[in-house]
Design an enzyme around this catalytic site. Sequence first.
Site, PDB file in Angstrom:
ATOM      1  N   THR A 167      13.380 -10.102  11.875  1.00  0.00           N
ATOM      2  CA  THR A 167      12.835  -9.045  11.011  1.00  0.00           C
ATOM      3  C   THR A 167      13.548  -7.740  11.338  1.00  0.00           C
ATOM      4  O   THR A 167      13.968  -7.535  12.462  1.00  0.00           O
ATOM      5  CB  THR A 167      11.323  -8.925  11.301  1.00  0.00           C
ATOM      6  OG1 THR A 167      10.665 -10.052  10.765  1.00  0.00           O
ATOM      7  CG2 THR A 167      10.715  -7.653  10.739  1.00  0.00           C
ATOM      8  N   ARG A 195       3.018 -17.543   2.456  1.00  0.00           N
ATOM      9  CA  ARG A 195       2.631 -17.057   3.796  1.00  0.00           C
ATOM     10  C   ARG A 195       3.126 -15.609   3.975  1.00  0.00           C
ATOM     11  O   ARG A 195       4.257 -15.278   3.683  1.00  0.00           O
ATOM     12  CB  ARG A 195       3.245 -17.947   4.863  1.00  0.00           C
ATOM     13  CG  ARG A 195       2.996 -17.493   6.299  1.00  0.00           C
ATOM     14  CD  ARG A 195       4.118 -16.621   6.821  1.00  0.00           C
ATOM     15  NE  ARG A 195       3.909 -16.234   8.221  1.00  0.00           N
ATOM     16  CZ  ARG A 195       4.616 -15.305   8.843  1.00  0.00           C
ATOM     17  NH1 ARG A 195       5.575 -14.671   8.209  1.00  0.00           N
ATOM     18  NH2 ARG A 195       4.391 -15.006  10.092  1.00  0.00           N
ATOM     19  N   VAL A 196       2.251 -14.758   4.480  1.00  0.00           N
ATOM     20  CA  VAL A 196       2.629 -13.375   4.744  1.00  0.00           C
ATOM     21  C   VAL A 196       2.271 -13.048   6.194  1.00  0.00           C
ATOM     22  O   VAL A 196       1.158 -13.358   6.643  1.00  0.00           O
ATOM     23  CB  VAL A 196       1.896 -12.399   3.794  1.00  0.00           C
ATOM     24  CG1 VAL A 196       2.278 -10.952   4.107  1.00  0.00           C
ATOM     25  CG2 VAL A 196       2.218 -12.728   2.336  1.00  0.00           C
ATOM     26  N   GLY A 197       3.204 -12.441   6.914  1.00  0.00           N
ATOM     27  CA  GLY A 197       2.956 -12.061   8.305  1.00  0.00           C
ATOM     28  C   GLY A 197       2.535 -10.603   8.412  1.00  0.00           C
ATOM     29  O   GLY A 197       1.979 -10.017   7.472  1.00  0.00           O
ATOM     30  N   ASP A 198       2.824 -10.008   9.557  1.00  0.00           N
ATOM     31  CA  ASP A 198       2.416  -8.619   9.797  1.00  0.00           C
ATOM     32  C   ASP A 198       3.303  -7.599   9.113  1.00  0.00           C
ATOM     33  O   ASP A 198       2.861  -6.471   8.844  1.00  0.00           O
ATOM     34  CB  ASP A 198       2.470  -8.356  11.316  1.00  0.00           C
ATOM     35  CG  ASP A 198       3.880  -8.584  11.855  1.00  0.00           C
ATOM     36  OD1 ASP A 198       4.461  -9.644  11.563  1.00  0.00           O
ATOM     37  OD2 ASP A 198       4.415  -7.695  12.535  1.00  0.00           O
ATOM     38  N   THR A 218       8.076  -6.163  15.348  1.00  0.00           N
ATOM     39  CA  THR A 218       8.606  -7.488  15.046  1.00  0.00           C
ATOM     40  C   THR A 218       7.977  -8.482  16.021  1.00  0.00           C
ATOM     41  O   THR A 218       7.602  -8.099  17.126  1.00  0.00           O
ATOM     42  CB  THR A 218      10.148  -7.520  15.153  1.00  0.00           C
ATOM     43  OG1 THR A 218      10.615  -8.860  15.000  1.00  0.00           O
ATOM     44  CG2 THR A 218      10.648  -6.984  16.490  1.00  0.00           C
ATOM     45  N   GLY A 219       7.855  -9.730  15.596  1.00  0.00           N
ATOM     46  CA  GLY A 219       7.254 -10.728  16.470  1.00  0.00           C
ATOM     47  C   GLY A 219       6.422 -11.724  15.687  1.00  0.00           C
ATOM     48  O   GLY A 219       6.545 -11.830  14.461  1.00  0.00           O
ATOM     49  N   GLY A 221       3.906 -12.848  13.655  1.00  0.00           N
ATOM     50  CA  GLY A 221       3.034 -12.133  12.727  1.00  0.00           C
ATOM     51  C   GLY A 221       1.560 -12.507  12.794  1.00  0.00           C
ATOM     52  O   GLY A 221       0.685 -11.640  12.802  1.00  0.00           O
TER      53      GLY A 221
HETATM   54  N1  ASP Z   1       6.813 -10.516  12.159  1.00  0.00           N
HETATM   55  C1  ASP Z   1       7.558 -11.358  11.275  1.00  0.00           C
HETATM   56  C2  ASP Z   1       6.598 -12.274  10.564  1.00  0.00           C
HETATM   57  O1  ASP Z   1       5.680 -12.769  11.199  1.00  0.00           O
HETATM   58  C3  ASP Z   1       8.578 -12.175  11.960  1.00  0.00           C
HETATM   59  C4  ASP Z   1       9.521 -11.363  12.813  1.00  0.00           C
HETATM   60  O2  ASP Z   1       9.211 -10.276  13.241  1.00  0.00           O
HETATM   61  O3  ASP Z   1      10.626 -11.801  13.027  1.00  0.00           O
HETATM   62  O4  ASP Z   1       6.795 -12.528   9.402  1.00  0.00           O
END
Ligand code: ASP
Length: 299
Positions: A167, A195-198, A218-219, A221
């Site tokens: 990300t 699907r949606v992350g953070d 980032t991380g 989610g």
């Molecule tokens: N945070 C992002 C997600 O969960 C993934 C990432 O940070 O690489 O979609």
Amino acid sequence: MESRIAMAVHGGAYVIPEPERKAHRDGCIQALQVGWGLLEAGASSLDAVEAAVAALELDGAFGAGVGSALNEEGVVELDGGLMDGSSMQVGSVAGIQQVASAIKVARKVLDSQYALLVGDGAVRFAERNGLQLVDPRSLVSPRELRRWQESHGRQSETWHREMFGDTVGAVAVDRNGCVAAGTATGGSPRKPKGRVGDSPLVGCGLYADNRTAAVSTTGHGERLIPLVWAKTAADMVGAGIEPQAAADAAVELLERERVRGGLIIADRLGRLGIAWNTPQMAFACRVAGSSDFRAGPEG
Ligand code: ASP
């Protein structure tokens, strides 16, 4: 009185394969230069962050925009968000296909009466607002196609331990002391459609408030959302903790919860914080008064 400008960009925190590290570092440096040039010329932090994140999305090395991880159907599906710390306005998009830059659509949303648009409606909104739609196949990189084929399009339950997570994001403070934050992603590899992350969620993947700080994260989610991680980190700065100490404390919170990730912080005084608990994080940053930038990963 003019404020001290500062900017940080990131290209994800994970196990960045050795052969890809230089491209990640170089891509971050280039994006920083794009944003820094704008800040120096007097542009707003919002414009600088949008431009830097768009540069990262078009780079091809990162898991955002062109070159994003593919969803279970083998398609690039993007999320992104942008927040202005002076107006407290936000624009986010989630689950959008057929566009190369989620952050550009997010900017159009921020400038509109809406805050969050998803799926086909967001794509239509982008088109109505003059953004070009592209053939989804043009967003698929050979690297991600290979990974998708090797996994037969299936997401393992332990995907986050494989830690493919590039990300991208940026935070900045401009001459007027206004902060902004932006984050964009293709999401987790082989994610289910929808699907949606953070990353596009205010307070989780990004946050900006002139009274506290701008943060992009980032991380993993699914684990970062309940921590409301970006807002938590910004509030630490608001409570008087210096940005680097706040970034370190935010990562300690991740450690306690056994979550992996990284974040960048900028406050209105032109101070930055960067921290992560993955083996590598791609980033570049610069503060006023220094002729040089700092960037990673090394080697
Ligand atoms: N945070 C992002 C997600 O969960 C993934 C990432 O940070 O690489 O979609």
